[in-house]
Design a protein around this motif. Structure first.
Motif, PDB file in Angstrom:
ATOM      1  N   MET A   1      -3.159 -11.309 -53.834  1.00  0.00           N
ATOM      2  CA  MET A   1      -2.060 -10.378 -53.515  1.00  0.00           C
ATOM      3  C   MET A   1      -1.546 -10.669 -52.114  1.00  0.00           C
ATOM      4  O   MET A   1      -2.318 -10.794 -51.171  1.00  0.00           O
ATOM      5  N   THR A   2      -0.230 -10.771 -51.968  1.00  0.00           N
ATOM      6  CA  THR A   2       0.362 -11.049 -50.667  1.00  0.00           C
ATOM      7  C   THR A   2       0.666  -9.753 -49.921  1.00  0.00           C
ATOM      8  O   THR A   2       0.871  -8.702 -50.526  1.00  0.00           O
ATOM      9  N   ASN A   3       0.693  -9.855 -48.609  1.00  0.00           N
ATOM     10  CA  ASN A   3       1.031  -8.708 -47.779  1.00  0.00           C
ATOM     11  C   ASN A   3       2.546  -8.679 -47.592  1.00  0.00           C
ATOM     12  O   ASN A   3       3.104  -9.502 -46.883  1.00  0.00           O
ATOM     13  N   TYR A   4       3.222  -7.746 -48.228  1.00  0.00           N
ATOM     14  CA  TYR A   4       4.681  -7.711 -48.222  1.00  0.00           C
ATOM     15  C   TYR A   4       5.132  -6.294 -47.941  1.00  0.00           C
ATOM     16  O   TYR A   4       4.907  -5.383 -48.743  1.00  0.00           O
ATOM     17  N   LYS A   5       5.749  -6.086 -46.787  1.00  0.00           N
ATOM     18  CA  LYS A   5       6.270  -4.765 -46.440  1.00  0.00           C
ATOM     19  C   LYS A   5       7.736  -4.907 -46.066  1.00  0.00           C
ATOM     20  O   LYS A   5       8.061  -5.453 -45.008  1.00  0.00           O
ATOM     21  N   PRO A   6       8.619  -4.456 -46.920  1.00  0.00           N
ATOM     22  CA  PRO A   6      10.054  -4.629 -46.650  1.00  0.00           C
ATOM     23  C   PRO A   6      10.563  -3.658 -45.587  1.00  0.00           C
ATOM     24  O   PRO A   6       9.880  -2.719 -45.179  1.00  0.00           O
ATOM     25  N   VAL A   7      11.798  -3.898 -45.147  1.00  0.00           N
ATOM     26  CA  VAL A   7      12.525  -2.964 -44.290  1.00  0.00           C
ATOM     27  C   VAL A   7      13.639  -2.345 -45.131  1.00  0.00           C
ATOM     28  O   VAL A   7      14.355  -3.053 -45.835  1.00  0.00           O
ATOM     29  N   ILE A   8      13.759  -1.032 -45.057  1.00  0.00           N
ATOM     30  CA  ILE A   8      14.849  -0.338 -45.737  1.00  0.00           C
ATOM     31  C   ILE A   8      15.694   0.348 -44.682  1.00  0.00           C
ATOM     32  O   ILE A   8      15.207   1.202 -43.930  1.00  0.00           O
ATOM     33  N   LEU A   9      16.965  -0.032 -44.608  1.00  0.00           N
ATOM     34  CA  LEU A   9      17.914   0.569 -43.677  1.00  0.00           C
ATOM     35  C   LEU A   9      18.840   1.500 -44.463  1.00  0.00           C
ATOM     36  O   LEU A   9      19.358   1.126 -45.509  1.00  0.00           O
ATOM     37  N   PHE A  10      19.037   2.695 -43.935  1.00  0.00           N
ATOM     38  CA  PHE A  10      19.876   3.691 -44.588  1.00  0.00           C
ATOM     39  C   PHE A  10      21.129   3.975 -43.763  1.00  0.00           C
ATOM     40  O   PHE A  10      21.046   4.146 -42.539  1.00  0.00           O
ATOM     41  N   ASP A  11      22.264   4.051 -44.432  1.00  0.00           N
ATOM     42  CA  ASP A  11      23.434   4.684 -43.852  1.00  0.00           C
ATOM     43  C   ASP A  11      23.167   6.194 -43.844  1.00  0.00           C
ATOM     44  O   ASP A  11      22.235   6.670 -44.496  1.00  0.00           O
ATOM     45  N   LEU A  12      23.984   6.968 -43.137  1.00  0.00           N
ATOM     46  CA  LEU A  12      23.804   8.424 -43.118  1.00  0.00           C
ATOM     47  C   LEU A  12      24.808   9.157 -44.009  1.00  0.00           C
ATOM     48  O   LEU A  12      24.462   9.616 -45.083  1.00  0.00           O
ATOM     49  N   ASP A  13      26.055   9.264 -43.565  1.00  0.00           N
ATOM     50  CA  ASP A  13      27.043  10.051 -44.317  1.00  0.00           C
ATOM     51  C   ASP A  13      27.259   9.498 -45.718  1.00  0.00           C
ATOM     52  O   ASP A  13      27.599   8.328 -45.894  1.00  0.00           O
ATOM     53  N   GLY A  14      27.038  10.349 -46.716  1.00  0.00           N
ATOM     54  CA  GLY A  14      27.233   9.944 -48.098  1.00  0.00           C
ATOM     55  C   GLY A  14      26.056   9.212 -48.697  1.00  0.00           C
ATOM     56  O   GLY A  14      26.067   8.907 -49.887  1.00  0.00           O
ATOM     57  N   THR A  15      25.043   8.931 -47.883  1.00  0.00           N
ATOM     58  CA  THR A  15      23.858   8.227 -48.360  1.00  0.00           C
ATOM     59  C   THR A  15      22.625   9.122 -48.265  1.00  0.00           C
ATOM     60  O   THR A  15      21.921   9.335 -49.251  1.00  0.00           O
TER      61      THR A  15
END
Length: 221
Positions: A1-15
């Protein structure tokens, strides 16, 4: 198993948030004080996500008066935005679930000061390692600069990153930054407007996070 941690970027208004009332009220007040006919709610909403100077320009504010329009808007917004802003349905759950398997950030055309105060008020600021606002960059979305800056703050590659937003600007910025884009239809744009430019389109941020989790689990298996 590989070590994989993504990045999630969020907009604000409407998201993640609905601050439509505060935004529309601020724009209308700026036009009223300058004795210029107010734009309709639909006209204002069609531009949400763009920088203020761009929005006021397209809505008919005289170019030499745009700084004054923005000043009036910001003062009205400052007084009312906390009371007139709510999390969108599923947004809290989306951020909570995402924090279990990803590093999180916010990329918005709001100022980072207002964004941080607002996120704290809504109880979710602590989930984010980076909050990049209009005042943190020279070139806002759709330029990739704010996304790249957010990735630099969390020390991650765009290969492992996703941008969740409700407008084509979010997707264009993500594409230019080498980030996977997920459009959401809970905001100010239709599925038809998002599909041509986004890598994926979901109903809301929660569905987008669930999609990312499935993809992440597959990469770890």
């Amino acid at each position: 198993m590989t070590n994989y941690k993504p990045v999630i970027l969020f907009d604000l208004d409407g998201t993640l948030i609905d601050s439509t009332q505060a935004i529309v009220n601020g724009f209308c007040k700026a036009f009223r004080e300058h004795k210029i006919k107010e734009p309709s709610k639909e006209q204002i909403c069609s531009l949400i996500g763009h920088p203020l100077e761009y929005m006021f320009g397209l809505l008919g504010a005289p170019s030499q008066l745009i700084p004054s329009f923005i000043s009036i808007y910001k003062e009205d917004y400052r007084q009312n935005y906390l009371a007139q802003t709510t999390l969108l349905p599923g947004a809290f759950e989306a951020v909570n679930i995402a924090s279990e398997f990803a590093n999180l950030g916010v990329v918005t055309t709001k100022t980072s000061l207002y964004s941080k105060i607002l996120l704290e008020h809504l109880g979710i600021l602590g989930y984010f390692s980076a909050v990049i606002g209009r005042d943190d960059v020279v070139n806002p979305k759709p330029n990739p600069e704010p996304i790249i800056k957010a990735l630099n703050l969390v020390n991650e590659s765009p290969v492992n990153a996703y941008m969740i937003g409700d407008t084509p600007m979010d997707a264009k910025a993500a594409k230019s930054a080498g980030v996977t884009s997920i459009g959401v239809t809970c905001g100010y744009e239709s599925k038809e407007a998002l599909e041509p430019i986004c890598d994926y389109v979901c109903i809301n941020a929660l569905d987008a996070v669930k999609l990312i989790r499935v993809k992440t689990d597959k990469k770890q298996s």
